[in-house]
Scaffold this active site. Sequence first.
Site, PDB file in Angstrom:
ATOM      1  N   GLU A  17      21.656 -43.928  18.727  1.00 56.41           N
ATOM      2  CA  GLU A  17      20.319 -43.825  18.575  1.00 56.41           C
ATOM      3  C   GLU A  17      19.453 -44.284  19.820  1.00 56.41           C
ATOM      4  O   GLU A  17      20.117 -44.898  20.720  1.00 56.41           O
ATOM      5  CB  GLU A  17      19.898 -44.926  17.264  1.00 56.41           C
ATOM      6  CG  GLU A  17      20.329 -44.226  15.843  1.00 56.41           C
ATOM      7  CD  GLU A  17      19.736 -45.146  14.546  1.00 56.41           C
ATOM      8  OE1 GLU A  17      19.154 -46.107  14.859  1.00 56.41           O
ATOM      9  OE2 GLU A  17      20.190 -44.803  13.577  1.00 56.41           O
ATOM     10  N   HIS A  26       7.207 -45.713  13.309  1.00 57.11           N
ATOM     11  CA  HIS A  26       8.505 -44.536  13.147  1.00 57.11           C
ATOM     12  C   HIS A  26       7.890 -43.384  13.553  1.00 57.11           C
ATOM     13  O   HIS A  26       7.150 -42.732  13.056  1.00 57.11           O
ATOM     14  CB  HIS A  26       9.275 -44.477  12.134  1.00 57.11           C
ATOM     15  CG  HIS A  26      10.761 -44.149  12.132  1.00 57.11           C
ATOM     16  ND1 HIS A  26      10.802 -42.860  12.589  1.00 57.11           N
ATOM     17  CD2 HIS A  26      11.936 -44.642  12.528  1.00 57.11           C
ATOM     18  CE1 HIS A  26      12.100 -42.639  12.878  1.00 57.11           C
ATOM     19  NE2 HIS A  26      12.988 -43.933  12.638  1.00 57.11           N
ATOM     20  N   ARG A  53      11.080 -53.217  18.495  1.00 56.56           N
ATOM     21  CA  ARG A  53      12.586 -53.498  17.818  1.00 56.56           C
ATOM     22  C   ARG A  53      13.462 -52.061  18.342  1.00 56.56           C
ATOM     23  O   ARG A  53      12.925 -51.100  18.173  1.00 56.56           O
ATOM     24  CB  ARG A  53      12.507 -53.409  16.564  1.00 56.56           C
ATOM     25  CG  ARG A  53      13.898 -53.617  15.814  1.00 56.56           C
ATOM     26  CD  ARG A  53      13.677 -53.855  14.280  1.00 56.56           C
ATOM     27  NE  ARG A  53      13.075 -52.731  13.693  1.00 56.56           N
ATOM     28  CZ  ARG A  53      13.741 -51.703  13.340  1.00 56.56           C
ATOM     29  NH1 ARG A  53      15.197 -51.405  13.765  1.00 56.56           N
ATOM     30  NH2 ARG A  53      13.360 -50.876  12.456  1.00 56.56           N
ATOM     31  N   GLY A  56      15.786 -58.523  -0.250  1.00 55.80           N
ATOM     32  CA  GLY A  56      16.192 -57.478   0.693  1.00 55.80           C
ATOM     33  C   GLY A  56      17.563 -58.136   1.120  1.00 55.80           C
ATOM     34  O   GLY A  56      17.904 -59.210   0.737  1.00 55.80           O
ATOM     35  N   ARG A  67      11.268 -45.974  21.035  1.00 57.11           N
ATOM     36  CA  ARG A  67      10.623 -45.447  19.667  1.00 57.11           C
ATOM     37  C   ARG A  67       9.465 -45.443  19.944  1.00 57.11           C
ATOM     38  O   ARG A  67       8.491 -44.512  19.466  1.00 57.11           O
ATOM     39  CB  ARG A  67      11.076 -46.312  18.642  1.00 57.11           C
ATOM     40  CG  ARG A  67      10.582 -45.879  17.286  1.00 57.11           C
ATOM     41  CD  ARG A  67      11.235 -46.855  16.188  1.00 57.11           C
ATOM     42  NE  ARG A  67      12.507 -46.619  15.964  1.00 57.11           N
ATOM     43  CZ  ARG A  67      13.375 -47.160  15.049  1.00 57.11           C
ATOM     44  NH1 ARG A  67      12.809 -48.041  14.251  1.00 57.11           N
ATOM     45  NH2 ARG A  67      14.635 -46.816  14.792  1.00 57.11           N
ATOM     46  N   SER A 103      15.155 -52.659   2.912  1.00 57.92           N
ATOM     47  CA  SER A 103      16.463 -52.682   3.465  1.00 57.92           C
ATOM     48  C   SER A 103      17.498 -51.506   2.802  1.00 57.92           C
ATOM     49  O   SER A 103      18.182 -50.761   3.351  1.00 57.92           O
ATOM     50  CB  SER A 103      17.361 -53.987   2.991  1.00 57.92           C
ATOM     51  OG  SER A 103      16.855 -55.160   3.700  1.00 57.92           O
ATOM     52  N   LEU A 152      18.629 -54.415   9.959  1.00 55.09           N
ATOM     53  CA  LEU A 152      19.681 -54.918   8.924  1.00 55.09           C
ATOM     54  C   LEU A 152      20.488 -55.823   9.773  1.00 55.09           C
ATOM     55  O   LEU A 152      20.992 -56.814   9.092  1.00 55.09           O
ATOM     56  CB  LEU A 152      20.345 -53.706   8.747  1.00 55.09           C
ATOM     57  CG  LEU A 152      19.934 -52.424   7.708  1.00 55.09           C
ATOM     58  CD1 LEU A 152      20.679 -51.467   7.322  1.00 55.09           C
ATOM     59  CD2 LEU A 152      19.170 -53.163   6.392  1.00 55.09           C
ATOM     60  N   HIS A 210       6.550 -48.599  10.255  1.00 53.07           N
ATOM     61  CA  HIS A 210       7.816 -48.946   9.773  1.00 53.07           C
ATOM     62  C   HIS A 210       8.216 -50.038   9.920  1.00 53.07           C
ATOM     63  O   HIS A 210       9.340 -50.745   9.162  1.00 53.07           O
ATOM     64  CB  HIS A 210       8.603 -47.977  10.945  1.00 53.07           C
ATOM     65  CG  HIS A 210      10.125 -47.811  10.680  1.00 53.07           C
ATOM     66  ND1 HIS A 210      10.479 -47.252   9.543  1.00 53.07           N
ATOM     67  CD2 HIS A 210      11.240 -48.338  11.471  1.00 53.07           C
ATOM     68  CE1 HIS A 210      12.014 -47.199   9.508  1.00 53.07           C
ATOM     69  NE2 HIS A 210      12.303 -47.836  10.718  1.00 53.07           N
TER      70      HIS A 210
HETATM   71  C1  SIN Z   1      16.143 -44.987  11.760  1.00 52.82           C
HETATM   72  O1  SIN Z   1      17.054 -44.546  10.911  1.00 52.82           O
HETATM   73  O2  SIN Z   1      15.572 -43.970  12.474  1.00 52.82           O
HETATM   74  C2  SIN Z   1      15.557 -46.201  11.416  1.00 52.82           C
HETATM   75  C3  SIN Z   1      16.480 -47.095  11.880  1.00 52.82           C
HETATM   76  C4  SIN Z   1      15.648 -48.313  12.197  1.00 52.82           C
HETATM   77  O3  SIN Z   1      14.394 -48.672  12.059  1.00 52.82           O
HETATM   78  O4  SIN Z   1      16.187 -49.179  12.854  1.00 52.82           O
END
Ligand code: SIN
Length: 512
Positions: A115, A231, A371, A15, A277, A44, A377, A336
């Site tokens: 986000e 997620h 997280r 990854g 989240r 990834s 990433l 997730h």
């Molecule tokens: C997402 O695109 O919702 C996931 C992004 C992430 O897990 O950091």
Amino acid sequence: MRRIAHHGVVVVGAGLAGLTAALAAAPRKVLLLTEAPLGAGCSSAWAQGGMAAALSEGDSADDHARDTIAAGAGLVDPAMARVLTSEGPDAVRALAALGAPFDRTPDGGFAQGLEAAHGRPRIARVGGDQAGAAIMAAVIDAVREAGHIEILGGYRLRGLLQDANGRVRGVVAQRHGELAKITAAATVLATGGLGGLYQVTTTPAELRGEGLGLAALAGAVIADPEFVQFHPTAIDIGRDPAPLATEALRGEGAVLVDAKGRRFMARYHPDAELAPRDVVARAIHAEREAGRGAFLDARQAIGANFPHEFPGVFAACMAGGIDPRVQPIPVAPACHYHMGGVATDADGRTSRAGLFAAGECAATGVHGANRLASNSLLEAAVFGARTGRAAAAEADPGTRVEPSQVVPVLPDTALAALRHAMSRDAGVVRDAQGLARLIGEIAALEALHGPAPALVAARLVAVCALQRTESRGAHFRSDAGATLSPARTFVRVSDLPALQFLPTLKFLKAAA
Ligand code: SIN
């Protein structure tokens, strides 16, 4: 058994963390072991959101660190968060220099999306939801061109080699049924997370915590294994793994509604759809449990722009018979990301000499209990590079190793039982009774099949979740109230209580 004496670095996993570590180890020779073809079998390449980094005017590494620490619910290591966020912008620029086609502003800067739980737009994206695949394509090209990297494809990790002092001296890997003993100066685990231990996951299902389990069996300290992120918006169309509806959709204004079209997030958090989240995951779980259903409605926010703004989500929905331009998307929480992992320092060193870890299988301390979106990433790139450089500096101690231990592989039927039990008892909502039952089932599977790494990883999650008698971040205990004083978990597998659960095991046998 075939023997390979490699005098440089062996990296297991391809990854973003593994590939970045391999590139950064130059000019030291690297043997890159991967079971799947490059670009497949890793989370990834599936990442949709992008990379969080303070790249725009007015943003700063301090602000990004503050959001990272707040999301982590008291357990983020602030010094490590600071490493992540201060080295983040350069990591994104380095990937762009390799050819990753990040979305740009008209003046050539990095376009930044929003986000959840970020105080401002901070996500560097590629083509809406194509970040993971596009970044990985650029890095894979660089790895293929790198003269110091030899790629060994089709190899599955089956064991870690240790010398008489416990130092890790390479791996046992298997290809087409043949085992190979590969000694190396340094071993980097970049084996990803453990989504495949759960019934529904947004990650490749072959990721089952195997690097984590093997490192634990080798005596490495494991950190925070109970913290598993779900997620909120996996697309609920009965697929395994489940496709993701990226959080960026909510960043663009998509809303969560029940089956009658009523918005519900304001009842759970003042930030509604952009709440952390874990909060959104629990809200969706609760709505579904109450029979009201949960849907992501992006008709107003994205509508006709879906095919070009979010092509990945659009294709996944259409393949499942949902047209997200005109229909709300059915969603459910799914496993997730694993915040826990093999405990490392800022250069990927684990507590076992010779063993390094990077990416999701590592626990650097930057994620704490939850997280922050699009920090994964980034972590893979920043700490992958640091790990590769540190591993390359290890001296080669030669090839004398103890007889190798090849660990058992869990049969498919046992894995299916484990996945069911993990989702039922170590999912979005947990309690002591369910976790004790789960530990009993894991113990029963271990008694039948031996210490398969997937079982060891599952046991780490379950036992530490039982021992954490509070709710914090992604770890929610319905039988525990307020949080206790913040403390990370650090554990060796030899410290885990296993035999005390034999009464549960006896109960299971009696019931069978
Ligand atoms: C997402 O695109 O919702 C996931 C992004 C992430 O897990 O950091």
